[in-house]
Design a protein around this motif. Structure first.
Motif, PDB file in Angstrom:
ATOM      1  N   GLU A   1       0.840  -1.192   0.000  1.00 31.98           N
ATOM      2  CA  GLU A   1       0.000   0.000   0.000  1.00 31.98           C
ATOM      3  C   GLU A   1       0.885   1.256   0.000  1.00 31.98           C
ATOM      4  OE1 GLU A   1      -3.070   1.775   3.193  1.00 31.98           O
ATOM      5  OE2 GLU A   1      -3.281  -0.364   2.800  1.00 31.98           O
ATOM      6  N   ARG A   2       1.935   1.249   0.793  1.00 35.26           N
ATOM      7  CA  ARG A   2       2.857   2.380   0.874  1.00 35.26           C
ATOM      8  C   ARG A   2       3.596   2.567  -0.464  1.00 35.26           C
ATOM      9  NH1 ARG A   2       5.227   3.737   5.946  1.00 35.26           N
ATOM     10  NH2 ARG A   2       5.911   5.841   5.612  1.00 35.26           N
ATOM     11  N   THR A   3       3.980   1.475  -1.103  1.00 34.81           N
ATOM     12  CA  THR A   3       4.674   1.547  -2.386  1.00 34.81           C
ATOM     13  C   THR A   3       3.768   2.158  -3.449  1.00 34.81           C
ATOM     14  OG1 THR A   3       6.008  -0.385  -1.827  1.00 34.81           O
ATOM     15  CG2 THR A   3       5.853   0.173  -4.159  1.00 34.81           C
ATOM     16  N   LEU A   4       2.510   1.735  -3.486  1.00 33.77           N
ATOM     17  CA  LEU A   4       1.563   2.297  -4.453  1.00 33.77           C
ATOM     18  C   LEU A   4       1.342   3.778  -4.197  1.00 33.77           C
ATOM     19  CD1 LEU A   4      -1.086  -0.557  -4.698  1.00 33.77           C
ATOM     20  CD2 LEU A   4       0.579   0.132  -6.432  1.00 33.77           C
ATOM     21  N   GLU A   5       1.239   4.159  -2.942  1.00 29.48           N
ATOM     22  CA  GLU A   5       1.053   5.571  -2.595  1.00 29.48           C
ATOM     23  C   GLU A   5       2.270   6.393  -3.028  1.00 29.48           C
ATOM     24  OE1 GLU A   5       0.874   7.816   1.548  1.00 29.48           O
ATOM     25  OE2 GLU A   5      -0.859   6.499   1.224  1.00 29.48           O
TER      26      GLU A   5
END
Length: 142
Positions: free
Chosen positions: A12-16
């Motif tokens: 999720e952090r990578t996509l953000e």
């Protein structure tokens, strides 16, 4: 006692972070202000650029310079979507000659590095905006 939010998952952090980077890249490619180009930079700023571009050829002191605030507004309106480039014909005669510019202001609308539309003289803001939207829709921001 307030509950702490659940920690973000790495995916999720990578996509953000990817979304933030893409937004920053778009704002760099399509800043909310016109970009100046010369004979030396025209190829990079306009011809080699893969996204939608409005290139305006102008001459300092021409009575139609009232187009400048319009282009400033449009650059802000299309920030992240289209690049607005200004070319001074006095300082960039080769680029003006290559485009057959005989009167100013002259506007060329580019899609994927190819001029697909043009307008000369006093063109209403709404018409310039319509043409920019057309090259965005047909060419898409890269």
């Amino acid at each position: 006692p307030g509950e702490e939010p659940a920690p973000r998952q790495p995916m999720e952090r990578t996509l953000e972070m990817r979304k933030v980077k893409e937004l920053l890249d778009l704002q760099t490619l399509y800043p909310g202000r016109p970009v100046n180009a010369t004979d030396a930079t025209f190829q990079r700023e306009v011809a080699d650029f893969k996204g939608p571009v409005l290139a305006e050829f102008f001459a300092p002191g021409e009575g139609l310079r009232n187009l400048e605030p319009v282009l400033d507004e449009l650059a802000e309106t299309f920030k992240g979507q289209a690049r607005i480039v200004k070319i001074n014909v006095d300082n960039s005669p080769a680029s003006a000659s290559r485009h057959g510019v005989r009167g100013v202001p002259a506007m060329f609308f580019y899609r994927r590095g190819v001029a697909v539309d043009q307008a000369v003289g006093a063109v209403p803001k709404s018409e310039i905006e319509r043409r920019i939207r057309a090259i965005i829709q047909d060419g898409g921001a890269q």
